[in-house]
Design a protein around this motif. Structure first.
Motif, PDB file in Angstrom:
ATOM      1  N   UNK A   7       2.760   3.977  13.012  1.00  0.00           N
ATOM      2  CA  UNK A   7       2.149   5.223  12.579  1.00  0.00           C
ATOM      3  C   UNK A   7       2.188   5.215  11.059  1.00  0.00           C
ATOM      4  N   UNK A   8       1.022   5.194  10.414  1.00  0.00           N
ATOM      5  CA  UNK A   8       0.954   4.969   8.965  1.00  0.00           C
ATOM      6  C   UNK A   8       0.707   6.268   8.217  1.00  0.00           C
ATOM      7  N   UNK A   9       1.585   6.581   7.270  1.00  0.00           N
ATOM      8  CA  UNK A   9       1.426   7.744   6.401  1.00  0.00           C
ATOM      9  C   UNK A   9       0.863   7.290   5.063  1.00  0.00           C
ATOM     10  N   UNK A  10      -0.356   7.704   4.729  1.00  0.00           N
ATOM     11  CA  UNK A  10      -0.896   7.428   3.411  1.00  0.00           C
ATOM     12  C   UNK A  10      -1.959   6.354   3.321  1.00  0.00           C
ATOM     13  N   UNK A  11      -2.515   5.952   4.449  1.00  0.00           N
ATOM     14  CA  UNK A  11      -3.612   4.977   4.413  1.00  0.00           C
ATOM     15  C   UNK A  11      -4.917   5.748   4.276  1.00  0.00           C
ATOM     16  N   UNK A  12      -5.363   5.923   3.039  1.00  0.00           N
ATOM     17  CA  UNK A  12      -6.533   6.752   2.773  1.00  0.00           C
ATOM     18  C   UNK A  12      -7.812   5.936   2.816  1.00  0.00           C
ATOM     19  N   UNK A  16      -5.995   2.158  -2.744  1.00  0.00           N
ATOM     20  CA  UNK A  16      -4.604   2.549  -2.939  1.00  0.00           C
ATOM     21  C   UNK A  16      -3.716   1.353  -2.625  1.00  0.00           C
ATOM     22  N   UNK A  17      -2.420   1.495  -2.925  1.00  0.00           N
ATOM     23  CA  UNK A  17      -1.467   0.425  -2.611  1.00  0.00           C
ATOM     24  C   UNK A  17      -1.444   0.150  -1.112  1.00  0.00           C
ATOM     25  N   UNK A  18      -1.550   1.180  -0.306  1.00  0.00           N
ATOM     26  CA  UNK A  18      -1.566   0.989   1.147  1.00  0.00           C
ATOM     27  C   UNK A  18      -2.745   0.116   1.565  1.00  0.00           C
ATOM     28  N   UNK A  79       3.566   5.119   2.681  1.00  0.00           N
ATOM     29  CA  UNK A  79       3.086   4.599   1.395  1.00  0.00           C
ATOM     30  C   UNK A  79       2.300   5.697   0.689  1.00  0.00           C
ATOM     31  N   UNK A  80       3.045   6.675   0.170  1.00  0.00           N
ATOM     32  CA  UNK A  80       2.472   7.781  -0.588  1.00  0.00           C
ATOM     33  C   UNK A  80       3.286   7.936  -1.868  1.00  0.00           C
ATOM     34  N   UNK A  81       2.905   8.851  -2.741  1.00  0.00           N
ATOM     35  CA  UNK A  81       3.636   9.039  -3.999  1.00  0.00           C
ATOM     36  C   UNK A  81       5.084   9.424  -3.704  1.00  0.00           C
ATOM     37  N   UNK A  82       5.992   8.943  -4.522  1.00  0.00           N
ATOM     38  CA  UNK A  82       7.413   9.015  -4.225  1.00  0.00           C
ATOM     39  C   UNK A  82       7.935  10.444  -4.089  1.00  0.00           C
ATOM     40  N   UNK A  83       7.366  11.389  -4.834  1.00  0.00           N
ATOM     41  CA  UNK A  83       7.886  12.753  -4.744  1.00  0.00           C
ATOM     42  C   UNK A  83       7.541  13.435  -3.423  1.00  0.00           C
ATOM     43  N   UNK A 100       9.637   2.159   7.648  1.00  0.00           N
ATOM     44  CA  UNK A 100       9.410   1.277   6.493  1.00  0.00           C
ATOM     45  C   UNK A 100       8.858   2.176   5.388  1.00  0.00           C
ATOM     46  N   UNK A 101       9.660   2.403   4.354  1.00  0.00           N
ATOM     47  CA  UNK A 101       9.220   3.255   3.245  1.00  0.00           C
ATOM     48  C   UNK A 101       9.068   2.439   1.979  1.00  0.00           C
ATOM     49  N   UNK A 102       7.996   2.681   1.250  1.00  0.00           N
ATOM     50  CA  UNK A 102       7.819   2.031  -0.037  1.00  0.00           C
ATOM     51  C   UNK A 102       8.929   2.462  -0.990  1.00  0.00           C
ATOM     52  N   UNK A 103       9.204   1.602  -1.969  1.00  0.00           N
ATOM     53  CA  UNK A 103      10.160   1.916  -3.027  1.00  0.00           C
ATOM     54  C   UNK A 103       9.475   2.731  -4.119  1.00  0.00           C
TER      55      UNK A 103
END
Length: 377
Positions: A7-12, A16-18, A79-83, A100-103
């Motif tokens: 389940x992917x959060x932030x694949x626009x 983007x990086x995703x 894979x979204x903005x860190x905040x 799996x969270x991006x750094x």
């Protein structure tokens, strides 16, 4: 083995990086299957499914809670903005999903520690997107050092340019100029390259730090570099300097300087100069930028040279990127080390990937960099 269902959060739908780093591998592997997307709205997720040619069976969600409630999702990728990480990850953790969270994992060490605590309570598997240790370039440097090529390593000197952080920057990254967001030159770019340095040599034993903001006002640009006419204040550092010793047997002295701004003359080899000086030889690693987390085979623009002190000869060491060494293999440069990270996670190579315990350690290191520099946050 059945594929791990993501389940992917932030694949626009937009770039983007995703899209650059995750999607190319995930669309062409039998080890994973994207079964759901979560974006800012259901309509946005549906548009991304269509844009990227994902199967019509992929579910579209507009809230983190709805994605976490999907029984078909086994691994949540964020894979979204860190905040936004903290609020995005809590529902997945509480639902018992692997993540799996991006750094960076979170905006600060306290948030990261809380996420780790919940992950441990739920017994879920965790992974953080620090992939410099997967880089063929970094691994080749480690191989040379471990093999005794330089003799006793006396010093490591790293000078690099973070080309996206300067007097101007993309409007999509405007939030990284706000120190409170948790995403900036230190927390993202410096930590990725420091991960490569410490993987190749050894963890940092002791250090002093200096941070500065030399461009307090940033001109925003479009993705193609055209000024938008808008400016934002920068409260985050755009210069990072560290000096100290590493924890290897020879207690190697290290210096590290990362600055925002372009490489010299935009040359493909002046964005990075990393010198490893030993008793027998010196290794010089150069490249177009400081991004060791992206460095791949020799063809990616990163170069390793070894100067033998006794003979006075210099050799260029060729780095083979293996399966994903060329874009024709389906994974562009930005995604190759991320692909290697996914592979290691799926194959159960625990020593090759970093979980959230390691992520919290690195958040604590960032905290100490700020403190040693006397930085007011």
């Amino acid at each position: 083995m059945a594929p791990i269902k993501i389940g992917f959060i932030g694949l626009s739908s937009s770039q983007s990086w995703a899209v650059w780093a995750h999607l190319p591998y995930l669309k062409n592997t039998s080890k994973y299957e994207i079964v759901a997307l979560c974006n800012s709205s259901v309509a946005s997720a549906e548009a991304a499914i269509k844009t990227h040619g994902l199967p019509s069976t992929v579910k579209a969600y507009g809230t983190y809670e709805d994605l976490a409630a999907d029984p078909n999702v086994e691994l949540v990728v964020c894979s979204i903005r860190v905040d936004k990480h903290y609020e995005a990850l809590l529902p997945a953790l509480k639902a018992g999903k692997d993540v799996f969270c991006e750094w960076p994992l979170a905006s600060n060490a306290a948030q990261a520690e809380e996420l780790l605590k919940i992950a441990k309570e739920k017994g879920v598997k965790t992974l953080v997107g620090l992939q410099a240790g997967m880089s063929p370039t970094v691994r080749k440097v480690k191989e040379l050092l471990d093999g005794g090529r330089v003799g006793r390593l006396l010093s490591s000197s790293f000078v690099g340019a973070a080309t996206l952080v300067g007097e101007s920057g993309p409007e999509a990254l405007a939030y990284t100029n706000d120190d409170k967001s948790g995403g900036n030159l230190l927390t993202i770019y410096a930590m990725h390259s420091l991960e490569g340095i410490t993987h190749a040599i050894a963890p940092i034993a002791s250090f002093s730090s200096h941070l500065a903001t030399v461009h307090p006002v940033v001109t925003l640009t479009t993705a193609t570099g055209t000024p938008t006419g808008a400016t934002v204040p920068r409260t985050a550092p755009d210069q990072v300097m560290l000096h100290g010793t590493l924890s290897n047997p020879s207690h190697t002295i290290f210096s590290y300087h990362l600055r925002g701004g372009p490489a010299f003359s935009n040359s493909p080899s002046t964005g990075l100069s990393w010198t490893l000086y030993g008793t027998k030889a010196t290794i010089l690693i150069t490249g177009p930028n400081s991004f060791l987390n992206i460095a791949d085979a020799t063809s990616s623009g990163f170069k390793i040279e070894v100067f033998e002190h006794e003979s006075g000869t210099t050799e260029e060491v060729v780095v083979d990127g293996g399966e994903w060494s060329s874009e024709e293999k389906g994974v562009p440069l930005f995604g190759r080390n991320v692909a290697r990270l996914y592979e290691a996670f799926a194959d159960g190579e625990k020593e090759a990937v970093l979980g959230w315990e390691e992520a919290v350690q690195r958040h604590e290191f960032v905290k100490s960099v700020y403190e040693k520099a006397g930085w007011k946050r």
